[in-house]
Design a protein around this motif. Sequence first.
Motif, PDB file in Angstrom:
ATOM      1  N   ALA A 148       0.834  -1.199   0.000  1.00 60.67           N
ATOM      2  CA  ALA A 148       0.000   0.000   0.000  1.00 60.67           C
ATOM      3  C   ALA A 148       0.871   1.252   0.000  1.00 60.67           C
ATOM      4  CB  ALA A 148      -0.918  -0.005   1.213  1.00 60.67           C
ATOM      5  N   GLY A 149       0.601   2.146  -0.957  1.00 55.05           N
ATOM      6  CA  GLY A 149       1.373   3.363  -1.086  1.00 55.05           C
ATOM      7  C   GLY A 149       2.670   3.203  -1.838  1.00 55.05           C
ATOM      8  N   GLY A 150       2.963   1.990  -2.312  1.00 52.38           N
ATOM      9  CA  GLY A 150       4.224   1.732  -2.993  1.00 52.38           C
ATOM     10  C   GLY A 150       4.121   1.844  -4.498  1.00 52.38           C
ATOM     11  N   VAL A 151       5.189   1.420  -5.172  1.00 54.36           N
ATOM     12  CA  VAL A 151       5.281   1.571  -6.625  1.00 54.36           C
ATOM     13  C   VAL A 151       5.190   0.235  -7.363  1.00 54.36           C
ATOM     14  CG1 VAL A 151       6.680   3.644  -6.383  1.00 54.36           C
ATOM     15  CG2 VAL A 151       7.820   1.426  -6.625  1.00 54.36           C
ATOM     16  N   ARG A 152       5.025  -0.863  -6.628  1.00 53.25           N
ATOM     17  CA  ARG A 152       4.954  -2.184  -7.273  1.00 53.25           C
ATOM     18  C   ARG A 152       3.519  -2.433  -7.739  1.00 53.25           C
ATOM     19  NH1 ARG A 152       9.279  -5.859  -5.036  1.00 53.25           N
ATOM     20  NH2 ARG A 152      10.755  -4.479  -3.995  1.00 53.25           N
ATOM     21  N   ASN A 153       3.161  -1.728  -8.769  1.00 47.89           N
ATOM     22  CA  ASN A 153       1.780  -1.699  -9.243  1.00 47.89           C
ATOM     23  C   ASN A 153       1.763  -2.100 -10.721  1.00 47.89           C
ATOM     24  OD1 ASN A 153       1.568  -0.269  -6.743  1.00 47.89           O
ATOM     25  ND2 ASN A 153       2.009   1.632  -7.847  1.00 47.89           N
ATOM     26  N   TRP A 154       1.316  -3.304 -11.008  1.00 47.52           N
ATOM     27  CA  TRP A 154       1.455  -3.850 -12.352  1.00 47.52           C
ATOM     28  C   TRP A 154       0.098  -4.167 -12.961  1.00 47.52           C
ATOM     29  CZ3 TRP A 154       6.146  -2.417 -12.472  1.00 47.52           C
ATOM     30  CH2 TRP A 154       7.022  -2.660 -11.418  1.00 47.52           C
ATOM     31  N   ASP A 155       0.083  -4.223 -14.273  1.00 52.69           N
ATOM     32  CA  ASP A 155      -1.126  -4.583 -15.017  1.00 52.69           C
ATOM     33  C   ASP A 155      -1.104  -6.092 -15.247  1.00 52.69           C
ATOM     34  OD1 ASP A 155      -3.333  -4.736 -16.659  1.00 52.69           O
ATOM     35  OD2 ASP A 155      -2.720  -3.108 -17.989  1.00 52.69           O
ATOM     36  N   TYR A 156      -2.077  -6.782 -14.674  1.00 56.60           N
ATOM     37  CA  TYR A 156      -2.130  -8.247 -14.751  1.00 56.60           C
ATOM     38  C   TYR A 156      -3.201  -8.758 -15.707  1.00 56.60           C
ATOM     39  CZ  TYR A 156       1.087  -9.353 -10.897  1.00 56.60           C
ATOM     40  OH  TYR A 156       2.202  -9.526 -10.110  1.00 56.60           O
ATOM     41  N   ARG A 157      -3.709  -7.916 -16.567  1.00 61.58           N
ATOM     42  CA  ARG A 157      -4.826  -8.323 -17.435  1.00 61.58           C
ATOM     43  C   ARG A 157      -4.324  -8.970 -18.734  1.00 61.58           C
ATOM     44  NH1 ARG A 157      -7.751  -3.040 -18.431  1.00 61.58           N
ATOM     45  NH2 ARG A 157      -5.591  -2.321 -18.576  1.00 61.58           N
ATOM     46  N   TYR A 158      -3.289  -9.785 -18.600  1.00 63.69           N
ATOM     47  CA  TYR A 158      -2.662 -10.458 -19.737  1.00 63.69           C
ATOM     48  C   TYR A 158      -2.427 -11.926 -19.387  1.00 63.69           C
ATOM     49  CZ  TYR A 158      -1.882  -5.534 -20.741  1.00 63.69           C
ATOM     50  OH  TYR A 158      -2.075  -4.191 -20.934  1.00 63.69           O
ATOM     51  N   THR A 159      -1.900 -12.660 -20.345  1.00 68.13           N
ATOM     52  CA  THR A 159      -1.674 -14.092 -20.170  1.00 68.13           C
ATOM     53  C   THR A 159      -0.179 -14.377 -20.158  1.00 68.13           C
ATOM     54  OG1 THR A 159      -3.751 -14.697 -21.229  1.00 68.13           O
ATOM     55  CG2 THR A 159      -2.040 -16.372 -21.185  1.00 68.13           C
ATOM     56  N   TRP A 160       0.274 -15.057 -19.129  1.00 61.52           N
ATOM     57  CA  TRP A 160       1.680 -15.416 -18.961  1.00 61.52           C
ATOM     58  C   TRP A 160       1.914 -16.880 -19.340  1.00 61.52           C
ATOM     59  CZ3 TRP A 160       0.103 -11.089 -16.669  1.00 61.52           C
ATOM     60  CH2 TRP A 160       1.039 -10.100 -16.351  1.00 61.52           C
ATOM     61  N   VAL A 161       2.949 -17.132 -20.128  1.00 60.61           N
ATOM     62  CA  VAL A 161       3.356 -18.511 -20.406  1.00 60.61           C
ATOM     63  C   VAL A 161       3.782 -19.184 -19.102  1.00 60.61           C
ATOM     64  CG1 VAL A 161       4.962 -19.998 -21.677  1.00 60.61           C
ATOM     65  CG2 VAL A 161       4.073 -17.913 -22.749  1.00 60.61           C
ATOM     66  N   ARG A 162       4.381 -18.413 -18.192  1.00 61.57           N
ATOM     67  CA  ARG A 162       4.828 -18.913 -16.900  1.00 61.57           C
ATOM     68  C   ARG A 162       3.744 -19.701 -16.166  1.00 61.57           C
ATOM     69  NH1 ARG A 162       5.144 -14.038 -13.105  1.00 61.57           N
ATOM     70  NH2 ARG A 162       2.896 -14.325 -13.355  1.00 61.57           N
ATOM     71  N   ASP A 163       2.496 -19.290 -16.337  1.00 62.86           N
ATOM     72  CA  ASP A 163       1.388 -19.893 -15.601  1.00 62.86           C
ATOM     73  C   ASP A 163       0.872 -21.169 -16.265  1.00 62.86           C
ATOM     74  OD1 ASP A 163       1.782 -17.408 -14.495  1.00 62.86           O
ATOM     75  OD2 ASP A 163      -0.237 -16.669 -14.860  1.00 62.86           O
TER      76      ASP A 163
END
Length: 613
Positions: free
Chosen positions: A263-278
């Motif tokens: 909370a309040g940090g910069v680790r804010n990513w867009d996860y609305r994609y598909t990862w091969v990793r998964d």
Amino acid sequence: MSTRPISDYAFLGDCRSAALVASDGSVDWLCFPRFDSPAFFARLLDDDAGHWSIRPTGPAEITRRYIEGTLVLETTFHTPGGTAVLVDALAFGRRERGHGIGASSPGVLLREATCVEGTVTLAVTYAPRPEFGLVRPLMEPVRGGLIARGGAHVLTLSIPADLETDGSTAHATVTLTAGQRFGLALHAGAAWETEPQCWNQRLIHRRIKDTIEGWRSWSRQHARYQGPWQNQVAHSGRVLRALTFAPTGAIVAAATTSLPEEAGGVRNWDYRYTWVRDASLTLQALDSAACEKEEAAFFGFLARAAATRLDHASDLQIMYGVGGERDLSERPLPHLTGWRGSAPVRVGNDAWRQRQLDVYGELLDAAHQLHSTTTHRQYDPITRTFLLGAAETAARRWQEPDQGIWEIRGPSRHFLHSKLMCWVALDRAIALAPALGATDRVGGWERIRAQIRTAILTQGWNPDAGAFTQAFGDPHLDASALTIPMVGFLPGDDPRVQATVNAIATNLTDARGLVRRYTTADGLPGGEGTFLLCAFWLAHALALTGQAARAERVFQTAVSHANDVGLLAEEVDTDTGEPIGNFPQAFSHIGLINAACAIRDRQDARFDAGPQP
């Protein structure tokens, strides 16, 4: 600034897009027509970025649930004067059933309030803000509703009540007595298309019932799992289905962007994609949840999206858009303050540029899993060429450094998990060789697989730590080492596996019994919470090492962090115990399904073996 807890939201999906609804009846997130489209309501990330609320005008006691077998939300408002039930759903296409749900979803958010006792007065506030709040549309009353124009879309709100508009916000107050219903529908269309007609009350009611039956028909077809936490496994299967983009079979990592790891940090990513990793973990979960057609569709998407000629100069991309897009360049949205001031808010994800060698293993493991569950599966020439290229690239590049499974934004390193998944790539390629027409390559693959195994056993094992660690020559632990027995590299009864599992349980577990990914510097300021997937991994690994009772306790601790409607976020704040990160998180629900199956299998094995000494 948006301050509402992430756990306060319920998730709606139509297998194309997503909405989040707060417990008080406010829709604070909605993307049409795709998961990764700009949001029409984004109060989740900024109070001024749009919402649509339906709530009693006075105090109310609130309860909610998903209607059984569905992701249709039912919120009950108990007021001093009476009781009203609000039903929310993203509509499926007309009479879509079973595997076909989402095939022709119209992009309509349905809401229906029913007074079941006494009298209840409801306040409706409608504040659409297209393009993440950049657009304040012009509103025009029409017969049966309201049209909002601005930007690339036109929004049609169907409502059987008079609305008062104040700029780009509309209000209505409706009083219902016992037995009365009040239905609303919101449709988003392209600005240049013919404006849709408003829906009448009968149609709204009928399409809600039709969507409920669509979900129930899907759930009936996917009720194979029998064992502990059966309801949670079934619910997680529905969440994964709702996170699937039906036209392509892609599964997004989460429904949101920029919900932070701190909370309040910069680790804010867009996860609305598909990862091969998964991929391999996802297919394992889909198989356990009896989602065979979803398995085939997901692998088909990966094979199409990732198909490329792999040579000495190219890498397999690690992630894709839901339509197979490759350029996912990241950009900030500076006009949004972010959830609890967590800025910047981002769309796109620059991790697509990274090198992660583990993706070759995940891709080939996914192919192997699907092949083992599909009789006489034959690969088309392009898929066969692509899978062969992936195996050869893993064989050629396994000794190179990379960013690792966690997408470290620092210097490349020799991550153990990346080496492990290169071993998996060759191990599964060897098993698939007849189907790939590659039996002549098996000897070379076997030699390199043995080299990788030796490197992991000698350089990945750290005597000082008494465990397999994050990277070669590094004494620090990483929860990804828990996957060693899961992928079959070593058995669960191997002393090194047991030592690693116990070391992670001791040193990466917090006071709540949840698990951090790692504790090393990762090139970013600030920190993060415990990672729910890693807690489920620990439960899974404990089951594989024969520690069923400990596995059950860890599992129960992890699943207790689901919210009141059974949804899991990405992480848990170590100070407050509050869910954080993008929501709902596919990885967390995947981990739940796979760990539940592992614990069940261990329990069955223990029972079959008879009483234990």
